[in-house]
Design an enzyme around this catalytic site. Sequence first.
Site, PDB file in Angstrom:
ATOM      1  CG  ASN A   9      -2.089   1.002   1.487  1.00  0.00           C
ATOM      2  OD1 ASN A   9      -1.383   2.248   0.725  1.00  0.00           O
ATOM      3  ND2 ASN A   9      -3.185   1.303   1.724  1.00  0.00           N
ATOM      4  CG  ASP A  68      -3.796  -5.890  10.366  1.00  0.00           C
ATOM      5  OD1 ASP A  68      -3.973  -6.448   8.243  1.00  0.00           O
ATOM      6  OD2 ASP A  68      -4.851  -6.186  10.838  1.00  0.00           O
ATOM      7  CG  PHE A 147      -5.434   5.376   2.836  1.00  0.00           C
ATOM      8  CD1 PHE A 147      -4.918   5.769   3.242  1.00  0.00           C
ATOM      9  CD2 PHE A 147      -5.922   3.989   2.804  1.00  0.00           C
ATOM     10  CE1 PHE A 147      -3.843   5.258   5.094  1.00  0.00           C
ATOM     11  CE2 PHE A 147      -5.691   3.631   3.915  1.00  0.00           C
ATOM     12  CZ  PHE A 147      -4.395   4.062   5.237  1.00  0.00           C
ATOM     13  CE  LYS A 170      -5.179   8.718   7.593  1.00  0.00           C
ATOM     14  NZ  LYS A 170      -5.296   8.044   6.701  1.00  0.00           N
ATOM     15  NE  ARG A 176      -1.106   2.705   8.619  1.00  0.00           N
ATOM     16  CZ  ARG A 176      -2.370   3.143   8.265  1.00  0.00           C
ATOM     17  NH1 ARG A 176      -2.803   4.567   8.170  1.00  0.00           N
ATOM     18  NH2 ARG A 176      -3.221   2.454   8.281  1.00  0.00           N
TER      19      ARG A 176
END
Length: 191
Positions: A9, A68, A147, A170, A176
């Site tokens: 990704n 994940d 995304f 963000k 994350r």
Amino acid sequence: MEIVFATHNQHKLEEVMQMLPENISLLSLDDIGFNQEIEETGDTFALNAAIKAKVISASTERNVFADDSGLVIEALNGAPGIYSARYAGTGNSKDNIVKVLNELKGETNRNAYFIAVICLILDKKEYYFEGRINGTITEEIMGEEGFGYDPIFIPEGHSLSFAQMSPEQKNSLSHRGKAVELLHDFLLKKH
Ligand code: IMP
């Protein structure tokens, strides 16, 4: 120090690259020529992260980490959760978003959180780092950056969705971002 981030990704890779110290050279699966599909058969975020990290670690003998992540929505009993990427069955983000908005039509409880779990395999030992961000699901799509579910997630204490924020903003708030910050601090102490 070279470390493999077990992802295809591109968005995730760019987000994480911006957050790690400059002396860490991040290699993607494309960089190391790994293009097998890894099946995420675990029933938790941590297990799925570990499955990905272990497959890459076994096949490359390099230090590696995998993440994940997903969106957990209270009124949907935790869905889409570990199935976030393939919730609508098409693998398409827009379809996933439409499915969630339809399922939440008329629902007043819009509480949700994003979670990311990183599994690092460094010198053959496993380490885990977790980040979460609470927020709410919008009534409609807001913004075009980012995304996945970014256009329908507003982090707590803010009025813009993740898709209306700069990547830096963000990252400073995101699940994350938080998990990578813990990884970052750990790597700095180790090396
Ligand atoms: P993974 O690649 O198996 O971790 O799948 C995670 C999925 O969760 C992604 O494909 C997105 O649908 C969703 N997701 C995870 N993190 C984010 C994020 O930061 N923004 C929007 N969607 C995300």
